[in-house]
Structure formats: structure tokens, C-alpha cells
Write a protein that holds these residues in place. Structure first.
Motif, mmCIF file in Angstrom:
data_model
loop_
_atom_site.group_PDB
_atom_site.id
_atom_site.type_symbol
_atom_site.label_atom_id
_atom_site.label_comp_id
_atom_site.label_asym_id
_atom_site.label_seq_id
_atom_site.Cartn_x
_atom_site.Cartn_y
_atom_site.Cartn_z
ATOM 1 N N ALA A 1 7.356 0.614 -15.206
ATOM 2 C CA ALA A 1 6.413 1.224 -14.269
ATOM 3 C C ALA A 1 6.523 0.630 -12.869
ATOM 4 C CB ALA A 1 4.991 1.045 -14.788
ATOM 5 N N MET A 2 7.377 -0.375 -12.679
ATOM 6 C CA MET A 2 7.496 -1.096 -11.408
ATOM 7 C C MET A 2 8.522 -0.435 -10.488
ATOM 8 S SD MET A 2 6.508 -3.728 -9.636
ATOM 9 C CE MET A 2 5.713 -4.658 -10.926
ATOM 10 N N HIS A 3 8.112 -0.190 -9.238
ATOM 11 C CA HIS A 3 9.014 0.333 -8.213
ATOM 12 C C HIS A 3 9.417 -0.801 -7.287
ATOM 13 C CE1 HIS A 3 6.930 3.912 -9.673
ATOM 14 N NE2 HIS A 3 8.085 4.518 -9.402
ATOM 15 N N GLU B 1 15.434 -8.289 -4.379
ATOM 16 C CA GLU B 1 14.518 -7.237 -4.808
ATOM 17 C C GLU B 1 13.155 -7.469 -4.184
ATOM 18 O OE1 GLU B 1 14.306 -6.679 -9.046
ATOM 19 O OE2 GLU B 1 16.486 -6.567 -9.234
ATOM 20 N N LEU B 2 12.586 -6.410 -3.628
ATOM 21 C CA LEU B 2 11.235 -6.399 -3.072
ATOM 22 C C LEU B 2 10.445 -5.401 -3.899
ATOM 23 C CD1 LEU B 2 9.291 -7.245 -0.716
ATOM 24 C CD2 LEU B 2 10.165 -5.238 0.519
ATOM 25 N N ASP B 3 9.385 -5.870 -4.598
ATOM 26 C CA ASP B 3 8.676 -4.945 -5.483
ATOM 27 C C ASP B 3 7.287 -4.593 -4.972
ATOM 28 O OD1 ASP B 3 6.627 -6.668 -6.563
ATOM 29 O OD2 ASP B 3 7.994 -7.397 -8.100
ATOM 30 N N GLU B 4 6.730 -3.546 -5.561
ATOM 31 C CA GLU B 4 5.458 -2.988 -5.113
ATOM 32 C C GLU B 4 4.280 -3.932 -5.305
ATOM 33 O OE1 GLU B 4 4.776 0.628 -7.308
ATOM 34 O OE2 GLU B 4 4.874 -0.396 -9.231
ATOM 35 N N GLN B 5 4.438 -4.957 -6.110
ATOM 36 C CA GLN B 5 3.360 -5.909 -6.334
ATOM 37 C C GLN B 5 3.275 -6.984 -5.257
ATOM 38 O OE1 GLN B 5 0.904 -5.704 -8.671
ATOM 39 N NE2 GLN B 5 1.816 -3.692 -8.956
ATOM 40 N N GLY B 6 4.131 -6.892 -4.233
ATOM 41 C CA GLY B 6 4.118 -7.870 -3.151
ATOM 42 C C GLY B 6 4.911 -9.115 -3.492
ATOM 43 N N ARG B 7 6.000 -8.926 -4.213
ATOM 44 C CA ARG B 7 6.880 -10.036 -4.592
ATOM 45 C C ARG B 7 8.297 -9.731 -4.146
ATOM 46 N NH1 ARG B 7 4.841 -9.554 -10.695
ATOM 47 N NH2 ARG B 7 5.992 -7.640 -10.352
ATOM 48 N N PHE B 8 9.078 -10.798 -3.958
ATOM 49 C CA PHE B 8 10.514 -10.612 -3.785
ATOM 50 C C PHE B 8 11.247 -11.706 -4.538
ATOM 51 C CE2 PHE B 8 9.549 -13.205 0.000
ATOM 52 C CZ PHE B 8 10.583 -14.131 0.016
ATOM 53 N N SER B 9 12.499 -11.398 -4.901
ATOM 54 C CA SER B 9 13.319 -12.363 -5.619
ATOM 55 C C SER B 9 14.752 -12.280 -5.123
ATOM 56 C CB SER B 9 13.273 -12.110 -7.129
ATOM 57 O OG SER B 9 13.824 -10.840 -7.428
ATOM 58 N N ILE B 10 15.470 -13.382 -5.332
ATOM 59 C CA ILE B 10 16.894 -13.458 -4.996
ATOM 60 C C ILE B 10 17.585 -14.046 -6.223
ATOM 61 C CG2 ILE B 10 18.647 -14.389 -3.443
ATOM 62 C CD1 ILE B 10 16.292 -14.828 -1.399
ATOM 63 N N ALA B 11 18.551 -13.303 -6.777
ATOM 64 C CA ALA B 11 19.205 -13.733 -8.014
ATOM 65 C C ALA B 11 20.666 -13.301 -8.041
ATOM 66 C CB ALA B 11 18.472 -13.157 -9.220
ATOM 67 N N ASP B 12 21.409 -13.900 -8.959
ATOM 68 C CA ASP B 12 22.787 -13.521 -9.297
ATOM 69 C C ASP B 12 23.818 -13.785 -8.210
ATOM 70 O OD1 ASP B 12 21.892 -12.753 -11.789
ATOM 71 O OD2 ASP B 12 21.673 -10.649 -11.230
ATOM 72 N N ASP C 1 0.824 -1.207 0.000
ATOM 73 C CA ASP C 1 0.000 0.000 0.000
ATOM 74 C C ASP C 1 0.860 1.259 0.000
ATOM 75 O OD1 ASP C 1 -2.333 -1.585 0.285
ATOM 76 O OD2 ASP C 1 -1.999 -1.710 2.439
ATOM 77 N N GLY C 2 0.299 2.337 -0.511
ATOM 78 C CA GLY C 2 0.937 3.645 -0.421
ATOM 79 C C GLY C 2 1.542 4.097 -1.732
ATOM 80 N N ASP C 3 2.083 5.311 -1.704
ATOM 81 C CA ASP C 3 2.771 5.881 -2.861
ATOM 82 C C ASP C 3 4.202 5.368 -2.821
ATOM 83 O OD1 ASP C 3 3.955 7.313 -4.872
ATOM 84 O OD2 ASP C 3 3.763 9.265 -3.882
ATOM 85 N N LEU C 4 4.445 4.244 -3.474
ATOM 86 C CA LEU C 4 5.726 3.567 -3.360
ATOM 87 C C LEU C 4 6.814 4.149 -4.242
ATOM 88 C CD1 LEU C 4 4.275 0.002 -2.935
ATOM 89 C CD2 LEU C 4 5.119 1.541 -1.174
ATOM 90 N N THR C 5 6.577 5.350 -4.760
ATOM 91 C CA THR C 5 7.633 6.058 -5.472
ATOM 92 C C THR C 5 8.562 6.739 -4.472
ATOM 93 O OG1 THR C 5 6.321 8.072 -5.686
ATOM 94 C CG2 THR C 5 6.163 6.454 -7.484
#
Length: 154
Positions: free
Chosen positions: A112-114, A127-138, A76-80
């Protein structure tokens, strides 16, 4: 502190210290479990997106992608703005610090993704993104040969 910061910076530039192949999968599973637990207080339950785990070789470097997890609930919120992330970022940063990651930095943008980004001494990108996802890579791993079977995921 300066040595830790230098190690994290070198992780971003390719000078990362590879993690032994036998430790990589368990280590990043612990990171994912900790992050999922830290965000549970916000009413989110994360699930692993299969198949998102992989091992690739890039210029002689073996890279491990632990994968991606999603909650199905955007934040939630203005994640910019970074301040809007604090409710979510603070508990995650505690977990990441315990697992050797840098702090989540300023808000990043891809299309458009923050999202927020942290790295570790092995070059892994969280990475934790505004869509409620996270990833671990590299994450750099010391695996010879650089195959899923060497990491125990094949």
C-alpha cells in the motif's frame, strides 16, 4: 549526457561501478544531509533510524546500506500521482543530481506504500516514501573484506 544515462542504467542492472570503501560512508552521509536540508522548507526535520546502516556481501558484491531517515510527518496529497510529489521531489532532485543520482521517476508502489526512486552509478537506491521517510541502500563498494570495519562503521 548519454554516458551518464548509460552509467545509471547499468547501476540498476548490477554493472554498477563500486565506490571505494573509504568514500562510501561520507558520500551517502552528504546525500542524506542534503536531502534533509532540501525538505526542511516543508517543515520536516529528519532523524536517522539507528541501527539501519549495514554492509552485506551478495554473490561476491559488497553492498552498503546507508540507512533510513524519518520525519514523522507523512507527505500531503494524493501521492498515487507524480504531480502530487512535485513540491517535495523538486528540491530533492537538485540534491540528488549534485550527488550523481538519476531523477526521481514515476510513482512506485510496494504493497500500500507509494514512493519515488532514484539510482546512482554505484547502484545505490534512494527511496522517498509517502510516510515522510527516505532511505539509501544497495550501493556497491570496493571493500576487501566486506565488513563494517572496512567501511569504518564497525
Amino acid at each position: 549526457m548519454a554516458a551518464a544515462s548509460l552509467a545509471l542504467l547499468t547501476g540498476c542492472t548490477g554493472g554498477a561501478e563500486p565506490l571505494p570503501a573509504g568514500e562510501a560512508v561520507g558520500h551517502y552521509e552528504d546525500v542524506a544531509a542534503g536531502v534533509s536540508g532540501a525538505l526542511a522548507s516543508s517543515g520536516r526535520e529528519f532523524s536517522y533510524l539507528a541501527p539501519s546502516e549495514s554492509v552485506t556481501e551478495d554473490g561476491g558484491t559488497c553492498l552498503y546500506r546507508a540507512g533510513q531517515w524519518e520525519s514523522g510527518q507523512p507527505f500531503d496529497g494524493d501521492l498515487t500521482e507524480r504531480a502530487a510529489w512535485d513540491e517535495y521531489a523538486e528540491p530533492v532532485e537538485e540534491v540528488l543530481a549534485e550527488q550523481g543520482f538519476s531523477e526521481l521517476g514515476a510513482v512506485q508502489r510496494r504493497g500500500a506504500m507509494h514512493y519515488l526512486l532514484a539510482t546512482d552509478a554505484h547502484g545505490a537506491r534512494f527511496e522517498l516514501d509517502e510516510q515522510g521517510r527516505f532511505s539509501i541502500a544497495d550501493a556497491r563498494v570496493d571493500a576487501d573484506p566486506c565488513t563494517p570495519e572496512t567501511l569504518g562503521i564497525g
